[in-house]
Motif scaffolding. Sequence first.
Motif, PDB file in Angstrom:
ATOM      1  N   LEU A  11       0.783  -1.388   0.013  1.00  0.00           N
ATOM      2  CA  LEU A  11       0.237   0.039   0.107  1.00  0.00           C
ATOM      3  C   LEU A  11       0.645   1.183   0.074  1.00  0.00           C
ATOM      4  O   LEU A  11       0.578   2.441  -0.714  1.00  0.00           O
ATOM      5  CB  LEU A  11      -0.910   0.096   1.270  1.00  0.00           C
ATOM      6  CG  LEU A  11      -1.712   1.200   1.288  1.00  0.00           C
ATOM      7  CD1 LEU A  11      -2.823   1.015   0.119  1.00  0.00           C
ATOM      8  CD2 LEU A  11      -2.911   0.675   2.513  1.00  0.00           C
ATOM      9  N   ALA A  12       1.863   1.291   0.814  1.00  0.00           N
ATOM     10  CA  ALA A  12       2.885   2.532   0.818  1.00  0.00           C
ATOM     11  C   ALA A  12       3.560   2.406  -0.791  1.00  0.00           C
ATOM     12  O   ALA A  12       3.517   3.668  -0.956  1.00  0.00           O
ATOM     13  CB  ALA A  12       3.891   2.325   1.868  1.00  0.00           C
ATOM     14  N   ARG A  13       3.943   1.419  -1.275  1.00  0.00           N
ATOM     15  CA  ARG A  13       4.478   1.646  -2.650  1.00  0.00           C
ATOM     16  C   ARG A  13       3.454   2.139  -3.616  1.00  0.00           C
ATOM     17  O   ARG A  13       3.682   3.140  -4.532  1.00  0.00           O
ATOM     18  CB  ARG A  13       4.931   0.311  -3.169  1.00  0.00           C
ATOM     19  CG  ARG A  13       6.411  -0.007  -2.503  1.00  0.00           C
ATOM     20  CD  ARG A  13       6.919  -1.321  -3.334  1.00  0.00           C
ATOM     21  NE  ARG A  13       6.262  -2.593  -3.214  1.00  0.00           N
ATOM     22  CZ  ARG A  13       6.375  -3.182  -2.025  1.00  0.00           C
ATOM     23  NH1 ARG A  13       7.339  -2.846  -0.791  1.00  0.00           N
ATOM     24  NH2 ARG A  13       5.793  -4.329  -1.835  1.00  0.00           N
ATOM     25  N   LEU A  14       2.179   1.714  -3.510  1.00  0.00           N
ATOM     26  CA  LEU A  14       1.142   2.093  -4.351  1.00  0.00           C
ATOM     27  C   LEU A  14       0.876   3.606  -4.053  1.00  0.00           C
ATOM     28  O   LEU A  14       0.739   4.332  -5.125  1.00  0.00           O
ATOM     29  CB  LEU A  14      -0.144   1.448  -4.126  1.00  0.00           C
ATOM     30  CG  LEU A  14      -1.543   1.584  -5.160  1.00  0.00           C
ATOM     31  CD1 LEU A  14      -0.928   1.404  -6.396  1.00  0.00           C
ATOM     32  CD2 LEU A  14      -2.598   0.899  -4.598  1.00  0.00           C
ATOM     33  N   ARG A  15       0.809   4.139  -2.820  1.00  0.00           N
ATOM     34  CA  ARG A  15       0.393   5.325  -2.528  1.00  0.00           C
ATOM     35  C   ARG A  15       1.838   6.326  -3.102  1.00  0.00           C
ATOM     36  O   ARG A  15       1.561   7.583  -3.704  1.00  0.00           O
ATOM     37  CB  ARG A  15       0.397   5.761  -1.104  1.00  0.00           C
ATOM     38  CG  ARG A  15      -0.858   5.245  -0.637  1.00  0.00           C
ATOM     39  CD  ARG A  15      -0.891   5.549   0.673  1.00  0.00           C
ATOM     40  NE  ARG A  15      -2.204   5.440   1.427  1.00  0.00           N
ATOM     41  CZ  ARG A  15      -2.698   4.770   2.574  1.00  0.00           C
ATOM     42  NH1 ARG A  15      -1.613   4.664   3.423  1.00  0.00           N
ATOM     43  NH2 ARG A  15      -3.821   4.456   2.625  1.00  0.00           N
ATOM     44  N   ALA A  16       3.028   5.866  -2.978  1.00  0.00           N
ATOM     45  CA  ALA A  16       4.117   6.480  -3.696  1.00  0.00           C
ATOM     46  C   ALA A  16       4.144   6.707  -5.094  1.00  0.00           C
ATOM     47  O   ALA A  16       4.325   7.696  -5.607  1.00  0.00           O
ATOM     48  CB  ALA A  16       5.514   6.065  -3.137  1.00  0.00           C
ATOM     49  N   THR A  17       3.540   5.435  -5.691  1.00  0.00           N
ATOM     50  CA  THR A  17       3.466   5.578  -7.186  1.00  0.00           C
ATOM     51  C   THR A  17       2.533   6.647  -7.663  1.00  0.00           C
ATOM     52  O   THR A  17       2.601   7.289  -8.427  1.00  0.00           O
ATOM     53  CB  THR A  17       3.051   4.122  -7.788  1.00  0.00           C
ATOM     54  OG1 THR A  17       4.151   3.291  -7.215  1.00  0.00           O
ATOM     55  CG2 THR A  17       2.818   4.083  -9.404  1.00  0.00           C
ATOM     56  N   VAL A  18       1.440   6.685  -6.856  1.00  0.00           N
ATOM     57  CA  VAL A  18       0.243   7.494  -7.434  1.00  0.00           C
ATOM     58  C   VAL A  18       0.775   8.817  -7.175  1.00  0.00           C
ATOM     59  O   VAL A  18       0.354  10.087  -7.903  1.00  0.00           O
ATOM     60  CB  VAL A  18      -1.104   7.016  -6.527  1.00  0.00           C
ATOM     61  CG1 VAL A  18      -2.138   8.217  -6.671  1.00  0.00           C
ATOM     62  CG2 VAL A  18      -1.623   6.040  -7.156  1.00  0.00           C
ATOM     63  N   ALA A  19       1.319   9.205  -5.913  1.00  0.00           N
ATOM     64  CA  ALA A  19       1.823  10.601  -5.879  1.00  0.00           C
ATOM     65  C   ALA A  19       2.912  11.047  -6.915  1.00  0.00           C
ATOM     66  O   ALA A  19       2.904  12.002  -7.295  1.00  0.00           O
ATOM     67  CB  ALA A  19       2.593  10.826  -4.640  1.00  0.00           C
ATOM     68  N   GLY A  20       3.657  10.082  -7.263  1.00  0.00           N
ATOM     69  CA  GLY A  20       4.748  10.434  -8.293  1.00  0.00           C
ATOM     70  C   GLY A  20       3.995  10.609  -9.553  1.00  0.00           C
ATOM     71  O   GLY A  20       4.421  11.723 -10.211  1.00  0.00           O
TER      72      GLY A  20
END
Length: 183
Positions: A11-20
């Motif tokens: 979930l943290a990786r997914l959030r970072a990807t979406v933010a990027g």
Amino acid sequence: MSGLAGEGAELARLRATVAGLATRLGMLEDQVAISQVIARYGPAVDSGSAAAAAALWADDGVFEVPPYAVWTGHAQIAGMVDGAGHQELIANGCGHVLTAPLVSVDGDEARAWNYAMNIRWDAGQDRFWVARVSANLWHLRRGPAGWQVTHRTNRSLDGTEEARALFRPSTDSGASARPREDR
């Protein structure tokens, strides 16, 4: 527990990807919006739409075209378009053709560089001819009305150092769009 920890990391990786992706999308939206402001200049002045041309600039925006003039603010920029000299140009056949700009965005400020050509109709020769080719440096600011020009510097590419110098900052590796931090 390791399953929950793994899901949390995913979930943290997914959030970072979406933010990027949101940051990159914002950067592209800024580049397109700025390019559209610059692209509207030619049609506005060639159609004699003084209000549309002036609206591209901020209230205190400056348009500098030596040796002809420096216009500051909406009234002066609109007056340039409505003026006898410009009206004669468009009545005789004239096109202000601008190339796609190289855009550098830094938060709510931006710079852009491009070429502009003043192409005129010669009825006697039944042809168009290039009357002027210039280097342009645009400074823009994002405000409540979106992106607007704060200063446009236009210099004839007539072999002088001053005109070539306008383009030098665009050749720096730092002259690319930077993502906004607040997206």
